[in-house]
Design an enzyme around this catalytic site. Structure first.
Site, short mmCIF file in Angstrom:
data_model
loop_
_atom_site.label_atom_id
_atom_site.label_comp_id
_atom_site.label_asym_id
_atom_site.label_seq_id
_atom_site.Cartn_x
_atom_site.Cartn_y
_atom_site.Cartn_z
N VAL A 32 23.09 -7.93 -30.95
CA VAL A 32 24.10 -8.77 -31.58
C VAL A 32 23.47 -9.79 -32.52
O VAL A 32 23.95 -10.00 -33.64
CB VAL A 32 24.96 -9.47 -30.51
CG1 VAL A 32 25.93 -10.45 -31.16
CG2 VAL A 32 25.72 -8.44 -29.69
N SER A 34 20.57 -9.67 -34.11
CA SER A 34 20.03 -9.01 -35.29
C SER A 34 21.13 -8.64 -36.28
O SER A 34 21.02 -8.90 -37.49
CB SER A 34 19.26 -7.75 -34.86
OG SER A 34 18.85 -7.00 -36.00
N GLU A 180 11.46 2.46 -24.28
CA GLU A 180 11.41 1.15 -24.91
C GLU A 180 10.38 0.22 -24.27
O GLU A 180 10.38 -0.98 -24.50
CB GLU A 180 12.80 0.51 -24.88
CG GLU A 180 13.87 1.32 -25.59
CD GLU A 180 13.86 1.14 -27.11
OE1 GLU A 180 13.83 -0.01 -27.57
OE2 GLU A 180 13.90 2.16 -27.82
N HIS A 259 18.27 -4.19 -23.96
CA HIS A 259 17.15 -3.98 -23.04
C HIS A 259 17.44 -4.72 -21.75
O HIS A 259 18.14 -5.75 -21.76
CB HIS A 259 15.83 -4.51 -23.61
CG HIS A 259 15.32 -3.75 -24.79
ND1 HIS A 259 14.79 -4.35 -25.90
CD2 HIS A 259 15.27 -2.41 -25.03
CE1 HIS A 259 14.41 -3.44 -26.78
NE2 HIS A 259 14.70 -2.26 -26.27
N CYS A 378 10.69 -11.28 -25.02
CA CYS A 378 10.46 -10.18 -25.97
C CYS A 378 9.10 -10.30 -26.63
O CYS A 378 8.47 -9.29 -26.97
CB CYS A 378 11.54 -10.17 -27.06
SG CYS A 378 13.15 -9.56 -26.55
#
Length: 455
Positions: A32, A34, A180, A259, A378
């Site tokens: 969201v 980004s 991922e 994620h 992150c």
């Protein structure tokens, strides 16, 4: 299974340096932040300095801190593979005119989020008593699919000693094995040197009969597959008694939790998670309790305290959870947590005042990363290393005051203050980036890792 306890083990957080082409292109579907910030003007210099300052403050607080370099961007080689030809200037100009979305993708600085770099198994859990690495294939998005080859070279350059480190191939870059990395993986344990249990969280199952009660998200894609998580566990020699595979709640993915580390964070025996983190919450906790040698300490945040909207906007669960020698824990949150009243109240009245080891909160400004959808968690890849393994690292990658000063000066020499999406076609930006990265590999003493250095 290696059941030996290794002494002098520290968890080292290897943060990714924000790259010279850091920009807001809104590339990540399901992210969201980004998507909502796409097209804005970024500041690569401010982003890199914010990241370095976070690293420095954690180092000063006594936590082991490492650094990973950014990727070579723009990836002009990728544009050539897609049919663009001519000089670098001509390739960039043609891409900007004919396929601006591809140009934005090959300029992404998303490698700053090293939680996606790969999955790590420490030596005390592996059958050969080595630290195991598998770079993530990141096949779910083109701009991240470009990263694994360089990521693998960087990891092999730093963790080079085969007596201590083992490197595995990237999983096949197909939807069935969409991987991922550590953003969907948490190791839970007592002390770092004790054997742990690995929680792998996936969004969908690719093959065979879907497990009872499972369902997929409807709005946004699930990026991690069960099959990818299982394959990484096999590569690392992990057994059934060491692993738990849990499905992420599809409603969370549809709310922007792309994620698992956007909805849950674990460290040591503590698992801090939102009520909507797992599709089978009780089953996941029960299996962890059964397999862990140390009692699990679950810290559950109900939706009544923090809504899904607030969780995604604040990145409360994308905070770093750090263990202290006295058994307490420190939570490193982005500044956005202070901007949401419900979130800040939950931190103060529920987490800090609750019956759990979290005793301190540190607020860090990482706005340049946050606007692209990446919080403190992150930005770091966690690697538990013994004293011998830390001594076996190649290069100058463990942060010191001197390295911080050198990296800060390097950023100030080479990075731009402002970068708009239209600037990505500037051939001078590409040249500036190559000069900066060539100097960086010398500064970090890791040798040639970039395509332009390999010929």
């Amino acid at each position: 299974m290696n059941t030996a306890t290794i002494s002098n083990v520290q968890e080292v957080n290897f943060d990714g340096l924000v790259g010279p082409t850091h920009n807001y292109s809104g590339l990540a579907v399901g992210n969201v932040a980004s998507m909502s910030h796409g097209g804005l003007v970024s500041s690569p210099k401010e982003g890199a300095l914010q990241g370095l300052l976070k690293m420095k403050s954690l180092m000063d607080a006594g936590y082991a801190q490492g650094v990973l370099p950014p990727q070579q961007r723009p990836d002009i080689g990728a544009l050539r593979d897609l049919g663009f030809s001519g000089s670098n200037r001509e390739v960039l100009a043609c891409a900007a005119k004919e396929a601006p979305q591809l140009l934005r993708a090959v300029c992404s600085a998303s490698s700053m989020w090293t939680a996606n770099a790969g999955t790590i198994t420490p030596s005390m859990d592996s059958p050969d008593s080595r630290v195991h690495f598998t770079p993530a294939n990141l096949q779910s998005s083109f701009h991240r699919y470009l990263e694994p080859q360089t990521t693998g070279r960087v990891l092999q350059a730093i963790f080079r000693d085969e007596r201590h480190f083992a490197h595995h191939p990237v999983l096949p870059a197909t939807p069935a094995f969409s991987d991922e990395g550590a953003a969907n993986h948490t190791r839970l344990c007592g002390e770092y040197g004790e054997p742990g249990v690995h929680l792998f969280v996936y969004g969908r199952q690719a093959f065979g009969d879907v497990r009872s009660g499972e369902r997929e998200p409807k709005r946004y894609p699930a990026r991690q597959t069960l099959e990818a998580s299982q394959a990484v566990a096999r590569q690392h020699g992990l057994t059934a008694s060491q692993t738990v595979f849990a499905q992420q709640h599809p409603n969370a993915i549809d709310a922007g939790v792309f994620h698992n580390d956007v909805i849950a964070v674990g460290n040591g025996p503590v698992l801090l998670y939102h009520e909507m983190a797992f599709l089978d919450e009780e089953g996941t906790l029960d299996e962890l309790r059964y397999k862990m040698a140390t009692p699990l300490i679950p810290v559950r945040v109900p939706v009544e305290a923090v809504s899904m909207e607030d969780a995604v906007a604040s990145y409360l669960f994308n905070s770093q959870l750090l263990s202290n020698p006295d058994g307490t824990m420190t939570l490193v949150v982005p500044g956005e947590c202070q901007e949401r009243e419900a979130v800040w109240r939950t931190i103060q009245d529920y987490l800090l005042a609750g019956n759990n080891p979290i005793s301190e909160v540190m607020v860090k400004d990482v706005k340049q990363s946050m606007r692209n959808g990446g919080g403190p968690a992150c930005l770091r890849l966690r690697v538990a290393l013994s004293e011998a393994e830390r001594a076996a690292l190649t290069g100058r990658v463990l942060l010191t005051d001197a390295l911080y000063d050198d990296l800060t000066a390097w950023v100030n020499r080479h990075y731009r203050d402002r970068l708009a999406p239209d600037d990505l076609a500037d051939p001078q930006l590409a040249e500036e980036s190559l000069v900066a990265l060539d100097e960086l590999t010398q500064l970090l003493k890791i040798g040639p890792v970039y395509p332009f250095q390999l010929g």
